[in-house]
Design a protein around this motif. Structure first.
Motif, short mmCIF file in Angstrom:
data_model
loop_
_atom_site.label_atom_id
_atom_site.label_comp_id
_atom_site.label_asym_id
_atom_site.label_seq_id
_atom_site.Cartn_x
_atom_site.Cartn_y
_atom_site.Cartn_z
N LEU A 11 143.81 0.00 34.15
CA LEU A 11 142.43 0.57 34.76
C LEU A 11 142.63 1.13 36.17
O LEU A 11 142.37 2.41 36.13
N TRP A 12 143.13 0.22 37.10
CA TRP A 12 143.18 0.72 38.45
C TRP A 12 144.37 -0.03 39.12
O TRP A 12 144.85 -0.98 38.44
N THR A 13 144.64 0.54 40.19
CA THR A 13 145.82 -0.03 41.26
C THR A 13 145.48 -0.06 42.68
O THR A 13 144.60 0.96 42.90
N ARG A 27 137.18 -4.46 46.20
CA ARG A 27 136.03 -4.35 45.34
C ARG A 27 136.52 -3.87 43.86
O ARG A 27 137.30 -2.84 43.97
N PRO A 28 136.46 -4.46 42.86
CA PRO A 28 137.03 -4.06 41.76
C PRO A 28 136.55 -2.82 41.13
O PRO A 28 135.37 -2.68 41.32
N GLY A 29 137.07 -2.16 40.01
CA GLY A 29 136.58 -0.95 39.59
C GLY A 29 137.27 0.13 39.92
O GLY A 29 138.22 0.31 40.44
N SER A 77 144.78 -3.55 37.49
CA SER A 77 143.97 -4.14 36.52
C SER A 77 144.10 -3.47 35.12
O SER A 77 144.45 -2.36 35.11
N PHE A 78 143.97 -4.23 34.24
CA PHE A 78 144.01 -4.03 32.76
C PHE A 78 142.81 -4.35 31.84
O PHE A 78 142.35 -5.20 32.44
N GLU A 134 138.20 -7.62 33.39
CA GLU A 134 139.44 -6.95 33.62
C GLU A 134 140.44 -8.05 33.92
O GLU A 134 140.20 -9.30 34.16
N PHE A 135 141.69 -7.74 33.60
CA PHE A 135 142.91 -8.56 33.63
C PHE A 135 143.82 -8.30 34.71
O PHE A 135 144.13 -6.98 34.87
N ILE A 136 143.72 -8.95 35.89
CA ILE A 136 144.21 -8.46 36.96
C ILE A 136 145.77 -9.26 37.28
O ILE A 136 145.90 -10.54 37.07
#
Lengths: 408, 420
Positions: free
Chosen positions: B254-256, B289-291, B245-246, B234-236
């Motif tokens: 991906l997520w925010t 927590r990433p994801g 996150s990309f 992931e690229f934060i």
């Protein structure tokens, strides 16, 4: 006899070969310089440029005139490739022989030509200074209207004025300050020169010098929930093709009637605080209208900044539209070339006011700053096209509002 | 080049560096912003704890111009960038000798367009360069990215992002330091104008992907890379009220997580499978927590604490402790597990540089050039030394191969244990 002929033939062949080699070398150089010229966006041409740089860097000082002509390009990518060749050659030659035969006359002519790219002229001037220490010091004062060296020359003139003033030579001080003011385009230098002239009892107008528009009719606030204001087409925009009607009134934010009100900003850099001039509101739209008198048909730069986003129409035609919330008003933030016709030109400006940032500590400014100038930032001879304030019968906000602080 | 091959080459070069530096405990490079882990930490031992203008100074070299980019170190070379001249548009990429501090090469370049509206504290050389040992990539506030050969300084490619996508506008000059991912250089360009993320091919500079970020306001934060998260790498990026996150290979969102401040400067940390972010001043620190996908603020934030949030310096994690220092010198230690306060202390002085750590020692350099060294990871504040250098410092230090590299406003100084 045969041996003479044979020798002659050999010399001729060698000469021809040498000539061919020279031509080929010249061709090679052209090819490599052209390869670098083709570099550009997206990393285009880098592979060919690497090979060209390697080949060209092996050349000697003879390449400099041709290289410097190639460096005179707006293509920054190509310019940097050429610069790496230039640095390789000059560094090597200076290290090998500080008294190397640089083409100094050519270099001086190059620096003196204002049509050459400023960055290259500056680079070459550094080299001349290494070859002839102190050269730039003697050159700069004469470049007060030069596009690249203007600021340095203006600084020299200001110091000259200060020294004359200290020495009690008032006339010389005034002449130096006036010269500096006339040529200054950098806002801090304009301001400094104006201040120094004031200190010797000479008044000048920063507003006129920089081309700020300071006399406006303002209208607002119109209601614009959230960030909808930018796309709302309100009455002044509907009238823009034929000309806004300054006597009309409209339903404003909160339900009351709103009408056009005249205001001349006293800010020396032409900024108007719309919170004070229109209303301390959020989620709204305001308009500014003025007329500009141009002495001739001309293309000028419209430079402006606003908080929040801004749209500008000149003579009914939209010339600028920028959507940027919460960005602050900054001098010359937006630039666009516009055409003014001889005589009066109508200008309508729309400035939105967005919602309060969720952090209440973030100020919700609402302001406008706009000027018309040439490419260097100097005034273009336009004047206020609105009738004198006393004759309009319009509401003069300046009498009602005491601007206590600059919004800048 | 495949990721495996590139990793192999880097590993080989690291091995060479180790061989060249048998006199130090572990020969670790500092190849970019925040070091080898991009967290500000180094596994190096034998790094000096105390110094002065004369003690433990291996060398001191005057640098041209100005810059707050940190020096980077790879094997026996130190790379640093600077800018000077009219509008600070004259750019420098320099290579110094790790042992003697002499210049090995010095490449001068033109910047396209200096950041508009930047303040006097900043330079066009605020983003730190990065290297894989073969090339050096440098991003400048003028909107230019250069790739040069690490051995010679010769230009490999140049991208003028300012020409292609608009002049960068912000009030401190852009400071986001790029990172390497596979065969790409990833950049975060958030500013008053049209913000974007872009991935450039390491070899050619060509775009691999670009993501426009409408509505994202200026930010100076450097991005972070998370390897091997549940959904892959992931690229934060932190900026404009959110962490995003990309996918680093494609730029796909991906997520925010929300709740960040409008302007973000500190670089996010990633350790033990968790992301630590902070935005200030007075903004929150968060452990994430990433994801996931979409807005995961409600589900993936494990703790949040607004104590001691800095505006400029990045945070650092040592052991189970998370450390921050505000721009005005108030240091805070939080428990990385639950975000609770462990201690708070007034260091004194202003802080722009981010802290770095070697083993359990944390180095904090204030703007007056005083480096405070404390022991990290414990429950109590423990000061080890205070080391003045007599020059202002705004750049973050680097640690590599037993050495401590400090960039002052005038010099690059290398400290090494020679006088203890």
């Amino acid at each position: 006899m045969m041996s003479v002929l044979r020798t002659g033939l050999l010399v001729a062949v060698l000469a021809a070969d040498l000539a061919c080699s020279s031509l080929q070398a010249a061709d090679d150089i052209d090819v490599h310089l052209s390869a670098i010229a083709r570099t550009g966006p997206g990393g285009r041409g880098s592979v060919a440029a690497r090979a060209a740089r390697e080949r060209l860097s092996r050349e000697g000082l003879d390449l400099l005139p041709q290289l410097l002509e190639a460096m005179n390009t707006k293509n920054i990518v190509a310019a940097n490739w050429y610069r790496s060749v230039y640095e390789d050659i000059t560094r090597r030659e200076l290290a090998a022989d500080p008294a190397a035969k640089f083409p100094v006359s050519f270099l001086k002519q190059y620096v003196s030509n204002p049509k050459h790219q400023g960055r290259v002229r500056r680079l070459v001037l550094d080299l001349i200074d290494r070859l002839e220490p102190g050269y730039s010091k003697s050159l700069i004062p004469g470049l007060i209207d030069d596009p690249e060296f203007r600021d340095e020359a203006v600084a020299v003139a200001l110091v000259r004025g200060d020294n004359a003033k200290k020495a009690g030579q008032l006339k010389r001080a005034i002449a130096a300050y006036e010269s500096a003011f006339r040529s200054a385009r950098n806002p801090s230098q304009v301001s400094s020169a104006a201040g120094k002239l004031k200190s010797v009892d000479r008044q000048v107008s920063v507003v006129a010098h920089m081309g700020f528009v300071t006399d406006w009719f303002f209208l607002g606030p119109f209601d614009a929930p959230g960030t909808t204001g930018f796309d709302l087409v309100l009455p002044p925009e509907k009238q823009v093709a034929t000309g806004v009607v300054l006597k009309d009134t409209y339903k404003g934010k909160g339900g009351g009637r709103i009408g056009w009100k005249r205001f001349q900003t006293p800010d020396p850099f032409g900024q108007t605080n719309l919170i004070q001039v229109i209303a301390p509101v959020k989620e709204a739209v305001g308009y500014a209208y003025t007329e500009i008198n141009s002495p001739r048909n001309q293309t000028v730069q419209l430079r402006c900044g606003a908080d929040d986003n801004i749209t500008v129409w000149i003579n009914g035609k939209q010339v600028l539209r920028r959507l940027q919330w919460l960005n602050g008003t900054r001098l010359d933030r937006f630039r666009v070339n516009v055409t003014l016709r001889k005589g009066n030109n109508r200008m309508l400006v729309k400035v939105c006011q967005g919602p309060q940032h969720k952090n209440p500590a973030v100020p919700n400014n609402w302001s406008l700053q706009l000027r018309l100038c040439d490419a260097a930032g100097g005034g273009v001879g336009v004047t206020n096209g609105l009738p004198p304030l006393a004759r309009t019968g319009a509401v003069d906000l300046r009498r009602r509002i005491a601007i206590k602080e600059s919004v800048r | 080049m495949s990721w495996c091959r590139m990793t192999g080459r880097v590993a080989w070069l690291v091995a060479v560096a180790v061989g060249l530096s048998a006199d130090v405990g572990r020969a670790e490079n500092w190849p970019g912003w925040r070091g080898p882990s991009r967290n500000g930490t180094s596994a190096e031992t034998g790094v000096p704890v105390s110094w002065s203008t004369t003690k433990n100074v291996a060398w001191k070299t005057a640098l041209p111009g100005s810059g707050i980019s940190n020096p980077i170190v790879f094997a026996d070379r130190v790379f640093v960038t600077a800018s000077d001249g009219k509008n600070l548009a004259n750019l420098h990429v320099m290579c110094l000798d790790r042992d003697g501090g002499g210049f090995r090469w010095h490449r001068r370049l033109w910047g396209t367009a200096p950041t508009r509206y930047h303040g006097s504290k900043s330079s066009m050389a605020s983003p730190s360069p990065l290297t894989d040992g073969r090339h050096v990539w440098s991003f400048f506030g003028t909107g230019d990215v250069f790739c040069v050969n690490a051995a010679t300084g010769n230009l490999v490619w140049h991208r003028s992002l300012a020409d292609e996508y608009g002049t960068i506008e912000n009030r401190f000059a852009t400071s986001s330091s790029p990172l390497l991912y596979r065969d790409m250089v990833l950049l975060q360009v958030d500013h008053y104008g049209a913000s974007y993320l872009v991935a450039l091919d390491q070899k050619t500079g060509a775009n691999r992907w670009k993501v426009d970020r409408p509505g994202r306001w200026l930010s100076w934060s450097s991005p972070q890379l998370i390897r091997g998260a549940a959904g892959g790498d992931e690229f934060i990026v932190c900026g404009s009220q959110r962490v995003e996150s990309f996918h680093p290979a494609t730029g796909k969102a991906l997520w925010t997580v929300g709740d960040m401040r409008r302007e973000c400067i500190p670089t996010p940390l990633f350790a033990d499978g968790r992301l630590y972010v902070v935005s200030g001043p007075s903004g929150p620190s968060m452990k994430i927590r990433p994801g996931g996908r979409g807005d995961v603020t409600a589900t993936h934030v494990e703790w949040k604490n607004s104590r001691g949030a800095p505006f400029v310096p990045s945070a650092i994690l040592v052991g189970r402790r998370y450390y921050l220092v505000t721009d005005r010198g108030i240091a805070t230690c939080l428990d990385a597990g639950n975000g609770k306060l462990v201690w708070q202390k007034r260091f004194g002085g202003g802080y722009t540089a981010s802290p770095v750590a070697a083993a359990d020692r944390i180095y904090w350099v204030n703007e007056a050039g005083v480096t405070l060294v404390i022991r990290g990871g414990g429950d109590r504040y423990e000061e080890l030394s205070k080391n003045p250098i007599g020059e202002s410092v705004f750049a973050s230090p680097a640690i590599s191969q037993g050495r401590f590299f400090l960039r002052t406003t005038r010099h690059l100084v290398c400290f090494r244990v020679v006088d203890e």
